[in-house]
Design an enzyme around this catalytic site. Structure first.
Site, short mmCIF file in Angstrom:
data_model
loop_
_atom_site.label_atom_id
_atom_site.label_comp_id
_atom_site.label_asym_id
_atom_site.label_seq_id
_atom_site.Cartn_x
_atom_site.Cartn_y
_atom_site.Cartn_z
N GLY A 1 11.66 3.35 4.53
CA GLY A 1 10.81 4.52 4.29
C GLY A 1 9.67 4.19 3.37
O GLY A 1 9.63 3.13 2.74
N HIS A 2 8.71 5.10 3.30
CA HIS A 2 7.60 5.00 2.35
C HIS A 2 7.36 6.37 1.74
O HIS A 2 7.91 7.38 2.18
CB HIS A 2 6.34 4.49 3.05
N ILE B 1 5.24 8.66 1.93
CA ILE B 1 4.89 9.82 2.75
C ILE B 1 6.12 10.48 3.37
O ILE B 1 6.20 11.71 3.47
CB ILE B 1 3.85 9.43 3.83
N ASP C 1 5.81 7.89 -4.97
CA ASP C 1 6.12 6.60 -5.61
C ASP C 1 6.06 6.67 -7.13
O ASP C 1 6.98 6.22 -7.83
CB ASP C 1 5.14 5.53 -5.14
#
Length: 381
Positions: A132-133, A135, A163
Site C-alpha cells: 500500500g501507499h 493514498i 505518511d
C-alpha cells in the site's frame, strides 16, 4: 561528523533500519531533537531514487551498512541494539522477525529497548500483509474523501496527511511515550505499533464529533473547513495566483469584507447558507481584479485572516518565515528548520544527509560495536 546535537533528546541512541517515507522522517525528527541516530543501510541503498546527498530526511544522522541477509548481519544489528534506546523499522509485518531482528530478539538483548514499528496497515488485521501507499491508507479512513470540491474527484494532499502526519508523527509520539515509561523505575521496553490508518483516522477526531452532532456533512466541499464555506477557501487573482481566506469569526470577516471592498448587503450573505454560492461569486470576482502581490499589500497588517498562497520555492523568503528562520540553509541546501522550538535545549541541523556507510568506523568506535567495522572491512576486501 557530529554524533548528536544538543537538543532535548541529547544522549538518546536510535537505530533506524533503512526504509523510505515515514520511518526515515520519524528518525529525522528524533535526530533534529538531538538524538544520536544511526541508520542501518543495506548494500545497494534504500531505493528512494534520488542522490543521497539531497535526501533531507537523513540529515543529522550517521550511516552504517549491514547486510541483514548475511550470516552475521543480524548479530551486528543486535550489537547496536544492545547499546540503543530506540529502534525504528518500517518492514511489512513479520519481515524483521524473519531477518532475525524482530522485537523478541531485540528485547531479549536489551529489555528496555523501545521498538518502533511503522507500517500503513498496522501489524495485524486483514490488510496487514498487503502492499500500500499513503493514498490507499487515507482513502479507507475517510480522510481522503474530505479533500476537494464536491463536483470533482478527491484532491490528493501529497503524502503529508498519511505518511507524515498520520504516520511519522504518531510514531514519534509513541516512541517518546514508551521511552519515558522505559526510563521510570521498574519500567520496561515495549513495541510501538504505529499504523498510518490509525493515525490518519485519529487526526479526524474533531470532525467525527462534529459529524455525530450534525455539524458536519459527510460529503466534501460542504462544510465550514473543507472549502464549502465562501469565507474559508482560496481564490484566484488576476495574475493566475491565489489568495487564502480564513475569515471565520465575525470581527475578522468584517475586516476582510471591508478591505476586499464588497457591499454591506452582499457581506450579510455570510449568515445565510442559501446565499453562500452568491457570496462566493462576489468574492471571486473581486479577487480577480488585482494581482496576488496587490492583494497581499491590501491585507498586510490586518486581522482579515488572508494570506498569499506561496510555492515551495517562494515560502522561505516570506518576511515572517525569514524572521523566524523557519527555513534554513545548511551545506547549500535550503530546508525546513527543526520544529518545535525549545528555550533551553534547541534542536539544530548539524550535519548534512548521511551517505550510506560513511560513518561505519566512527559509529563502531562511539558505540563500542567493533563487529560492524570488521564486517565493513570484509566487504571492501
Amino acid at each position: 561528523m557530529a554524533a548528536a546535537g544538543n537538543g532535548p533528546l541529547s544522549g538518546v541512541r536510535v537505530v533506524e533500519l533503512a526504509g523510505i517515507g515515514p520511518g526515515p522522517f520519524a528518525a529525522m525528527v528524533l535526530a533534529d531533537l538531538g538524538a544520536d541516530v544511526v541508520r542501518v543501510d543495506r548494500p545497494g541503498g534504500a531505493g528512494l531514487g534520488i542522490d543521497p546527498a539531497y535526501d533531507l530526511t537523513n540529515r543529522n544522522k550517521r550511516s552504517v551498512i549491514v547486510d541483514l541477509k548475511s550470516a552475521d548481519g543480524p548479530a551486528q544489528v543486535l550489537d547496536l541494539v544492545e547499546r540503543a534506546d530506540v529502534l525504528i523499522e518500517g518492514y511489512r509485518p513479520g519481515v524483521a522477525e524473519r531477518l532475525g531482528v524482530g522485537p523478541d530478539a531485540c528485547l531479549a538483548r536489551n529489555p528496555r529497548l523501545v521498538y518502533g514499528r511503522m507500517t500503513g496497515w498496522g501489524q495485524e488485521g486483514p490488510l496487514a500483509q498487503r502492499a500500500g501507499h499513503d493514498i490507499a491508507y487515507i482513502a479507507l479512513t475517510g480522510t481522503l474523501g474530505m479533500f476537494g470540491r464536491p463536483d470533482e474527484p478527491p484532491t490528493v494532499p501529497a503524502n503529508l496527511v498519511g505518511d507524515y502526519a498520520g504516520g511519522s508523527l504518531y510514531l514519534v509520539v509513541g516512541v517518546l511515550a514508551a521511552l519515558q515509561h522505559a526510563r521510570t523505575e521498574g519500567g520496561t521496553g515495549q513495541v510501538v505499533d504505529a499504523a498510518i490508518v490509525d493515525g490518519a483516522a485519529h487526526l479526524a477526531t474533531m470532525i467525527h464529533g462534529m459529524l455525530a452532532a450534525g455539524g458536519w456533512q459527510d460529503r466534501r466541499g460542504s462544510n465550514l473547513l473543507d472549502g464549502g464555506c465562501p469565507f474559508y477557501g482560496t481564490y484566484e487573482t488576476s495574475d493566475g495566483q491565489y489568495m487564502a481566506v480564513g475569515a471565520l469569526e465575525p470581527q475578522f470577516y468584517a475586516e476582510f469584507t471591508g478591505l476586499l471592498g464588497i457591499g454591506e448587503a452582499e457581506a450579510e450573505a455570510r449568515a445565510d447558507m442559501a446565499r453562500w454560492g452568491e457570496l462566493r461569486e462576489v468574492i471571486a470576482a473581486r479577487f480577480r481584479t488585482r494581482t496576488r502581490a496587490e492583494w497581499t499589500a491590501v491585507f498586510e497588517g490586518s486581522d482579515a485572516c488572508v494570506a498569499p498562497v506561496l510555492s515551495l520555492r517562494e515560502a522561505p523568503s516570506h518576511p515572517h518565515l525569514a524572521a523566524r528562520s523557519t527555513f534554513i540553509t545548511h551545506d547549500g541546501l535550503t530546508q525546513p528548520a527543526p520544529a518545535p522550538r525549545f528555550s533551553a535545549t534547541p534542536g539544530a541541523v548539524h550535519s548534512p544527509p548521511a551517505r550510506p556507510g560513511a560513518d561505519t568506523a566512527e559509529v563502531a568506535r562511539d558505540w563500542d560495536v567493533p563487529s560492524i567495522e570488521k564486517a565493513g572491512r570484509r566487504r571492501q576486501s
